[in-house]
Design an enzyme around this catalytic site. Sequence first.
Site, PDB file in Angstrom:
ATOM      1  N   GLY A  12       0.709  -1.465  -0.478  1.00 13.65           N
ATOM      2  CA  GLY A  12       0.105  -0.183   0.118  1.00 13.65           C
ATOM      3  C   GLY A  12       0.509   1.177  -0.081  1.00 13.65           C
ATOM      4  N   ASP A  32       9.846  -6.233  -4.208  1.00  8.80           N
ATOM      5  CA  ASP A  32       8.816  -7.385  -3.557  1.00  8.80           C
ATOM      6  C   ASP A  32       8.863  -8.741  -3.825  1.00  8.80           C
ATOM      7  OD1 ASP A  32       6.227  -5.702  -2.663  1.00  8.80           O
ATOM      8  OD2 ASP A  32       5.973  -7.841  -2.524  1.00  8.80           O
ATOM      9  N   GLY A  70       7.538  -6.233   4.289  1.00 12.00           N
ATOM     10  CA  GLY A  70       6.949  -7.138   5.640  1.00 12.00           C
ATOM     11  C   GLY A  70       5.561  -6.817   5.506  1.00 12.00           C
ATOM     12  N   ASN A 109       2.651   3.336  14.086  1.00 11.00           N
ATOM     13  CA  ASN A 109       2.526   3.548  15.642  1.00 11.00           C
ATOM     14  C   ASN A 109       2.226   2.833  16.573  1.00 11.00           C
ATOM     15  OD1 ASN A 109      -0.817   3.131  15.748  1.00 11.00           O
ATOM     16  ND2 ASN A 109      -0.596   3.475  13.776  1.00 11.00           N
ATOM     17  N   HIS A 110       2.213   1.596  15.885  1.00  6.35           N
ATOM     18  CA  HIS A 110       2.210   0.324  17.136  1.00  6.35           C
ATOM     19  C   HIS A 110       3.166  -0.502  17.573  1.00  6.35           C
ATOM     20  CE1 HIS A 110      -2.311   0.656  15.198  1.00  6.35           C
ATOM     21  NE2 HIS A 110      -1.562   0.573  14.295  1.00  6.35           N
ATOM     22  N   TYR A 134       3.341  -7.594  15.090  1.00  9.08           N
ATOM     23  CA  TYR A 134       3.502  -6.507  14.308  1.00  9.08           C
ATOM     24  C   TYR A 134       4.675  -5.450  15.417  1.00  9.08           C
ATOM     25  CZ  TYR A 134       2.561  -2.837  11.543  1.00  9.08           C
ATOM     26  OH  TYR A 134       3.284  -1.635  10.395  1.00  9.08           O
ATOM     27  N   LYS A 138       8.307  -3.905  15.137  1.00 10.80           N
ATOM     28  CA  LYS A 138       8.560  -2.487  14.693  1.00 10.80           C
ATOM     29  C   LYS A 138       9.259  -2.125  15.491  1.00 10.80           C
ATOM     30  CE  LYS A 138       6.167  -2.581  10.993  1.00 10.80           C
ATOM     31  NZ  LYS A 138       6.475  -2.331   8.951  1.00 10.80           N
ATOM     32  N   ARG A 172     -11.300   6.799  13.508  1.00  7.00           N
ATOM     33  CA  ARG A 172      -9.892   7.116  14.314  1.00  7.00           C
ATOM     34  C   ARG A 172      -8.645   7.538  13.092  1.00  7.00           C
ATOM     35  NH1 ARG A 172      -4.946   3.421  13.827  1.00  7.00           N
ATOM     36  NH2 ARG A 172      -4.410   4.089  15.141  1.00  7.00           N
TER      37      ARG A 172
HETATM   38  C1  15L Z   1       0.156  -0.175  10.980  1.00  5.28           C
HETATM   39  O1  15L Z   1       1.176   0.247  10.877  1.00  5.28           O
HETATM   40  C2  15L Z   1      -0.691  -0.973  10.016  1.00  5.28           C
HETATM   41  O2  15L Z   1       0.273  -0.969   8.999  1.00  5.28           O
HETATM   42  C3  15L Z   1      -1.776  -0.445   8.816  1.00  5.28           C
HETATM   43  O3  15L Z   1      -2.444  -1.403   8.488  1.00  5.28           O
HETATM   44  C4  15L Z   1      -2.694   0.796   9.858  1.00  5.28           C
HETATM   45  O4  15L Z   1      -3.329  -0.196  10.473  1.00  5.28           O
HETATM   46  C5  15L Z   1      -1.908   2.028  10.858  1.00  5.28           C
HETATM   47  O5  15L Z   1      -0.560   1.430  11.439  1.00  5.28           O
HETATM   48  C6  15L Z   1      -2.774   2.425  11.802  1.00  5.28           C
HETATM   49  O6  15L Z   1      -2.718   2.570  13.480  1.00  5.28           O
HETATM   50  O7  15L Z   1      -3.922   2.608  11.470  1.00  5.28           O
END
Ligand code: 15L
Length: 267
Positions: A12, A32, A70, A109-110, A134, A138, A172
Amino acid sequence: MSRILVTGAAGGVGTLLRPRLARPGRTLRLLDVVPLEPAAGEESVRASVTDLPALVEACRDVDAVVHLGGISVEAPWAQILDVNINGTYTVFEAARRAGVPRVVFASSNHAVGYRTPAEYPLTADAPPLPDTYYGVSKAAGEALGALYHHRYGLDVICLRILTCFPEPPNPRALSTWLSPDDCGRLVEACLTVPRPGYRIAYGVSANTRGGWVSLAEARALGYEPADDAEVFAAKLVAEHGEPAPDDPVFAHLGGPFTASELDADHL
Ligand code: 15L
């Protein structure tokens, strides 16, 4: 910069970035696992980010790597370990072996998804607090980047990207959207800022409902956001209703990634 390797170029963010990173005299080398049709100014390599010899070869004559490859959502541990953690090690190690001076790593952000609104605006020195395997991958990528900077001198910028899609996909994202054009501006800043060393920055647009994370670190790289998710607010509110502040999705930065549906037993 004349040649940039983009891993995960068919994904994406990779798809959104391709036209936005194109410049006269610059070649984008797209990597890829799925075949890609290179446009003018592009080359393509079909390989997995876990294939070290292929990555070393792909890094030949490259000025910077933009590592997007990834799994981009939560997944079983074995997959995250292989593709995201081992794959990110492989990218840094290949860059080192091939003498590539700079890596821009798509963190998320995760990596800090369990941080709460009490901590907003969250700064880039907030220690990892991942919300998923996930997110752990990161945080691990950020740690690998720090190692490859401090031990081997690579310039490494880790972008904790929030929500990068053509349009904000849910309420969100009125707070977390990173527009495709702003993503292009941010990555371009990472590619051109002189000798950044090791940095972490958040990737987000100038959203009216933002303020969840600091933009200071990205601005220090030369990024200036131009877009605001608010232009999509009426459409999103019509579809989903006005966001309710007590919705659990707003209890943590990571939003839906903190939901019990993502507990290990369900994966
Ligand atoms: C991410 O890291 C994901 O790759 C993406 O799919 C979204 O979920 C995004 O975070 C998010 O937090 O909106």
